[in-house]
Motif scaffolding. Structure first.
Motif, PDB file in Angstrom:
ATOM      1  N   ARG A  88       0.647  -1.121   0.097  1.00 11.53           N
ATOM      2  CA  ARG A  88       0.270  -0.098  -0.173  1.00 11.53           C
ATOM      3  C   ARG A  88       0.866   1.127  -0.117  1.00 11.53           C
ATOM      4  O   ARG A  88       0.283   2.359   0.050  1.00 11.53           O
ATOM      5  N   HIS A 105       1.666  -3.054   7.722  1.00  9.47           N
ATOM      6  CA  HIS A 105       0.903  -4.516   7.868  1.00  9.47           C
ATOM      7  C   HIS A 105       2.058  -5.665   8.019  1.00  9.47           C
ATOM      8  O   HIS A 105       1.592  -6.708   7.914  1.00  9.47           O
ATOM      9  N   SER A 107       4.872  -6.614   6.163  1.00 13.08           N
ATOM     10  CA  SER A 107       5.709  -7.332   5.266  1.00 13.08           C
ATOM     11  C   SER A 107       7.071  -7.194   5.701  1.00 13.08           C
ATOM     12  O   SER A 107       7.609  -6.128   6.231  1.00 13.08           O
ATOM     13  N   PRO A 120       1.653  -9.015   3.912  1.00 12.48           N
ATOM     14  CA  PRO A 120       0.879  -9.149   2.791  1.00 12.48           C
ATOM     15  C   PRO A 120       1.435  -8.755   1.377  1.00 12.48           C
ATOM     16  O   PRO A 120       0.656  -9.017   0.275  1.00 12.48           O
TER      17      PRO A 120
HETATM   18 FE1  FES Z   1       0.895  -3.036   3.880  1.00  8.33          FE
HETATM   19 FE2  FES Z   1       3.317  -2.288   3.471  1.00  8.33          FE
HETATM   20  S1  FES Z   1       1.809  -1.006   2.997  1.00  8.33           S
HETATM   21  S2  FES Z   1       2.456  -4.247   4.463  1.00  8.33           S
END
Ligand code: FES
Length: 140
Positions: A88, A105, A107, A120
């Motif tokens: 994102r 999130h 990652s 994700p």
């Molecule tokens: Fe969702 Fe990086 S913006 S994991």
């Protein structure tokens, strides 16, 4: 005789909004990453984006001015990537033990290749070619 006191009972109608979320699982997944995310910072070639002293082995630094992250996955090997997470678009954190984490999130990305190693996010951070000039790291 007992009388029930008039304690009012609030009746709240909870109107359940039955939102039908149609989650279409597109067969043509547009989340490959590489082709879609090829947005390099214009006019950055030839610029010193970091000092080698700021980029320890296994670690690195995020250069906010250019939205880039510079890493040194092994002694004397410097890499640079766009810091925007392909999920994102949040900026990833500087690497620790050669792993960059996206704070949004969770990652994770390999500091050597920029590839997502934990979702994700899928795909990878955009790689830039760099070289060392003196004590600076320069985009080629
Ligand atoms: Fe969702 Fe990086 S913006 S994991």
């Amino acid at each position: 005789m007992s009388m029930n006191g008039g304690s009012g009972i609030d009746r709240r109608r909870v109107l359940g909004a039955a939102g039908v979320a149609a989650c279409g699982v597109a067969a043509l997944a547009a989340c490959g990453g590489e082709a879609a995310g090829d947005r390099k910072v214009p006019g950055i070639q030839g610029k010193v984006i970091a000092k080698t002293a700021d980029v320890p082995v296994g670690g690195g630094t995020v250069v906010k001015k250019y939205k880039m992250v510079v890493t040194q996955p092994s002694e004397g090997v410097y890499k640079a990537f766009g810091a925007s997470c392909p999920h994102r678009g949040c900026a990833v954190s500087p690497p620790k033990d050669n792993v960059m984490v996206c704070p949004c999130h969770g990652s994770e990305f390999d500091a050597d290749t920029g590839e997502a190693t934990k979702g994700p996010a899928t795909g990878r951070l955009i790689p830039y070619q760099v070289k060392v000039e003196g004590d600076g790291i320069v985009v080629v």
